[in-house]
Design a protein around this motif. Structure first.
Motif, short mmCIF file in Angstrom:
data_model
loop_
_atom_site.label_atom_id
_atom_site.label_comp_id
_atom_site.label_asym_id
_atom_site.label_seq_id
_atom_site.Cartn_x
_atom_site.Cartn_y
_atom_site.Cartn_z
N THR A 368 36.15 35.87 32.29
CA THR A 368 35.92 37.22 32.81
C THR A 368 35.57 38.14 31.65
O THR A 368 36.31 38.20 30.65
N ILE A 430 30.90 31.29 40.68
CA ILE A 430 30.73 32.63 40.14
C ILE A 430 30.36 32.46 38.68
O ILE A 430 31.19 32.05 37.86
N ASN A 433 31.91 37.14 35.71
CA ASN A 433 32.77 38.18 36.25
C ASN A 433 32.83 39.28 35.19
O ASN A 433 33.28 39.02 34.07
N GLN A 444 30.46 40.33 40.24
CA GLN A 444 30.31 38.89 40.13
C GLN A 444 28.87 38.48 40.40
O GLN A 444 28.23 39.00 41.32
#
Length: 815
Positions: A368, A430, A433, A444
């Motif tokens: 992330t 994904i 992020n 995303q």
């Protein structure tokens, strides 16, 4: 497994079986007759090391429990003795006995270990058997497994690439070889789980992902750069189920001379897997297991030896588990089957490993990122998962390797090896992020990615010993090649808005699903030579070597199939090492060794577009001290690694790129392993780092800390055999990591964190067959933390969550 994979797999099994049959007949023709007496020059040292030296020199195989040799020392052995006389002299005064189980195998036992009929006496607890495989020639790699060190968690040595198998005190590098006993007792499910014992290593992705790359000495180490018996391009590409491993060896620092150019250019360290082999005593183990939240499965381990001298060996390890993991709406299915075959003759040895591994991860966790200039939000609940539940990564991999050795004389051995892997993967995940505000909102991006990877690797060489006056030379000549073809394609989907604290689940989205097409090919080949020069009975050793490495790659458009880039460069990499033993149990060492990474091709947006940079040469300088206290070994290492990097020079109308930057990491590492006392074992240490950016673009970040590298890392594990409940062992481990920057300008950071793990195991007898119950808890306090700030995107380091509280329960039955 599809039909093509099944065909490849069974053909490989048939070929290996046929080769073993042929090699046995050839072995009889070239075997050297064993002399009745052998000359020994073995100094006084711990009993384990002395027994290994006798086994290597005499050609015997020794089998014994690690606990029997722990804490015992052997006298010096000098002169000519028969193998029986040598063993008797080493065991004199220890209370230990021996017996021949066949012509070439000796079992060492404690006093009163068995009754007259060979049955275990009442109340005895069967210990794990350590199979010390002494080859008839010390040049051998097959069957030359360094014995387990006191405590059973770490081995007394390991494979050191082109240098072969070496004792830790004779290795001028920082290397730790973790044993199958540790893997089983800690219920490790990945290489990252094993590396959690090492203060110099961290996982660079979340433990809830589908892959487990590492950070070693502050540098990314790709999961694609894990070797099998020193060969790259063989083991599964994304993640390795470690149950088939006898040893997992982690070498710190670059290793261009030792191992060649790794596929992804990792320079912080290398990971090598040594697969299990059948022991002289039959093995039949079944281990059902349960992991949080509802992962259920098990492991089967079966080993047998056949032949009049037990020269043929078969070992099978099968793993299967499926169910929900400890993070929200995630499940994982893992299946693995690995056959290990070997033949050990008087002058010829052969081994083969054939495997298939399949993994399916639903809702996999990926790094992330944080928008530039935004303070990093606090870590959410460790069980939170902001990957969409309909995302997945599905992989199926067939792999195998064949290695052979022939003793040309008592001092020279020729070897050859080959292996390969076929990987097919499909991912709907994904891709990124990105946190956009302090409330934890994220954007995303979605992606569909099919992949196919075909790899093959070969190695051939010669290893031998000779003397020039008082100097003994250990020489290795080697030629190697690795080829990989990558096919993939990318289809991007729409963006999704979510939140790390309250993930938003959306309906499955529609993304085009193209077929994988050829995207790139790489071929790395090299020639290497090394010489270990030793004097004064190996009290002084100097290691010198050089590798000529060739790197060639081609890139292709997945849309048109046309070649887009071509790269061909070579580099010469020298390396040196020094070992000085002022006392038998103390090694002072130093090394200069280089690491290689394929250079970049400048992109079209720059004035020097198309320029091909030579391979990046990273340099390590290291010095250290190793002390073997008998049942406890401690090491201190100081090092510096300098890695070149590309910087952008601002210009008009176009900027240009130049190979002129540098990342420099200096560190100090303290490690220990073994037994403090007979009932207490220790494993771990502490590492301090000073990682800075040097010669950055326009000097903007000169002197600033390298992102993702903390100042301090601590791992300390203890095990205690309780006196109040015989057979009960309790364990604990603390992992600490100081704060880390996530950007090159050092404006964003994550705080320090610590994690505590607890465990217990209980061993009891059931009609002479031990049963072991294990229970481990990771992150017992259920702390929420960002574990690392590291990824494969140097300009924007991703955050990775720590593991949530996870329960692991298993029981091993022996039949």
């Amino acid at each position: 497994m599809d039909s093509r994979q099944r065909d490849h797999f069974f053909k490989a099994v048939l070929a290996a079986s046929s080769a073993i049959g042929l090699i046995s007949s050839l072995d009889a023709a070239v075997a050297q007759p064993a002399a009745n007496a052998v000359a020994y020059n073995i100094p006084a040292q711990p009993l384990t090391a002395a027994l290994t030296a006798v086994a290597q020199r005499s050609g015997l195989r020794l089998a014994y429990s690690a606990a029997l040799s722990a804490g015992r020392f052997a006298p010096a052995l000098q002169g000519s003795f028969t193998p029986v006389q040598a063993i008797e002299r080493l065991l004199a005064g220890t209370g230990l006995t021996y017996r021949f189980t066949n012509a070439n195998t000796v079992t060492i036992e404690g006093p009163g270990a068995t009754t007259a009929t060979g049955a275990m006496p009442a109340g005895a607890i069967a210990l794990d058997t350590i199979d010390v495989q002494g080859a008839s020639n010390p040049n051998a790699l097959i069957g030359n497994l360094p014995p387990v060190y006191a405590g059973g968690q770490v081995a007394s040595g390991g494979q050191v690439g082109i240098l072969g198998a070496r004792n830790v005190m004779n290795t001028p590098f920082n290397q730790t070889s973790y044993t199958s006993k540790l893997i089983q007792d800690q219920q490790a499910r990945s290489i990252a789980d094993i590396a959690a014992n090492d203060p110099s290593v961290r996982g660079s992705w979340s433990g809830s992902s589908y892959t487990d790359p590492l950070i070693i000495r502050g540098f990314a180490t790709s999961n694609q750069d894990v070797a099998l018996n020193g060969m790259y391009g063989v083991v599964p590409l994304y993640s390795v189920s470690p149950e088939f491993a006898e040893r997992v060896e982690i070498l710190k620092g670059p290793s261009a001379l030792l191992n060649g150019l790794p596929p992804q250019g990792s320079i912080g360290g290398s990971v090598n897997i040594v697969p299990k082999r059948a022991t002289d005593e039959p093995i039949t183990q079944v281990t059902p297991a349960f992991f949080s939240r509802s992962q259920v499965g098990g492991h089967v381990d079966i080993g047998r030896r056949y032949g009049s001298s037990k020269e043929f060996g078969v070992r099978f390890n099968g793993v299967y588990r499926d169910g929900a993991t400890a993070v929200d709406h995630q499940s994982r299915e893992v299946g693995s089957s690995v056959f290990g075959l070997d033949y050990r003759g008087e002058a010829i040895r052969l081994s083969a490993d054939l495997g298939y591994q399949k993994q399916h991860t639903q809702a996999p966790v990926r790094p992330t990122y944080v928008a530039a200039g935004l303070p990093v939000p606090a870590a959410p609940n460790a069980t939170n998962n902001w990957a969409q539940p309909w995302t997945y990564v599905d992989t199926a991999e067939t792999f195998g390797a064949l290695r052979g050795e022939i003793d040309l004389s008592p001092d020279w051995t020729a070897f050859a090896a080959m292996g390969g892997r076929y990987t097919k993967a499909e991912s709907l995940y994904i891709f990124t992020n990105t946190i956009t505000n302090s409330a934890g909102n994220i954007t995303q991006t979605t992606r569909f990615l099919p992949e196919e990877v075909n790899s093959n690797t070969q190695e051939i060489g010669l290893r031998g010993h000779f003397a020039t006056g008082p100097v003994v030379h250990g020489v290795t000549l080697s030629a190697s090649r690795m080829f990989s073809q990558f096919a993939n394609n990318v289809a991007n989907g729409p963006a999704i808005a979510s939140n790390i604290y309250s993930p938003v689940i959306v309906a499955p989205i529609s993304i085009a699903r193209p077929d994988a097409r050829k995207a790139s090919e790489i071929e790395y080949s090299g020639l290497a030579v090394s010489d270990v020069l030793s004097i004064l009975d190996e009290r002084v050793q100097f290691i010198a070597g050089v590798r000529q490495q060739y790197a060639q790659s081609e890139s292709f458009s997945t849309a048109t199939g046309l070649q887009t880039d071509r790269y061909f460069k070579s580099a010469l990499s020298p390396s040196f090492g020094l070992i000085v033993k002022p006392w038998e149990n103390v090694s002072l060492y130093g090394n200069y060794i280089e690491g290689l990474q394929q250079g970049a091709i400048v992109g079209p947006a720059f004035a020097n577009a198309g320029e091909i940079f030579p391979p990046y040469v990273s340099i390590q300088k290291e010095a250290g001290v190793k002390v073997d206290w008998g049942t406890l070994t401690t090491t201190i290492s100081a090092f510096e690694i300098a890695q070149p990097s590309v910087i952008t020079i601002i210009g008009t109308p176009l900027s240009s790129q130049k190979l002129d930057g540098e990342l420099r990491n200096r560190g100090l590492e303290f490690n220990s392993f073994g037994q403090i006392v007979e009932t207490v074992r220790v494993l771990g240490g502490v590492a301090f780092y000073d990682a800075v950016q040097v010669k950055t673009a326009n000097a903007a970040n000169d002197g600033k800390t390298v992102p993702g590298v903390p100042r301090m890392q601590l791992n300390l594990g203890l095990e205690w055999d309780t006196p109040f409940v015989p057979g009960l062992t309790v364990s604990g481990r603390m992992i600490y990591t100081s704060s880390q920057y996530i950007d090159a300008a050092n404006t964003q950071s994550i705080p320090d964190w610590q994690r505590f793990d607890l465990g217990a195991r209980y061993v009891f007898e059931n009609e002479g067959k031990p049963i072991t119950i294990r229970f481990n808890v990771q992150n017992v306090l259920d702390r929420n933390y960002w574990a690392t700030a590291f990824s494969n995107f140097p300009s924007n380091h991703g955050l990775n969550m720590g593991v949530p509280r996870t329960f692991l329960l298993s029981t091993t039955f022996n039949f």
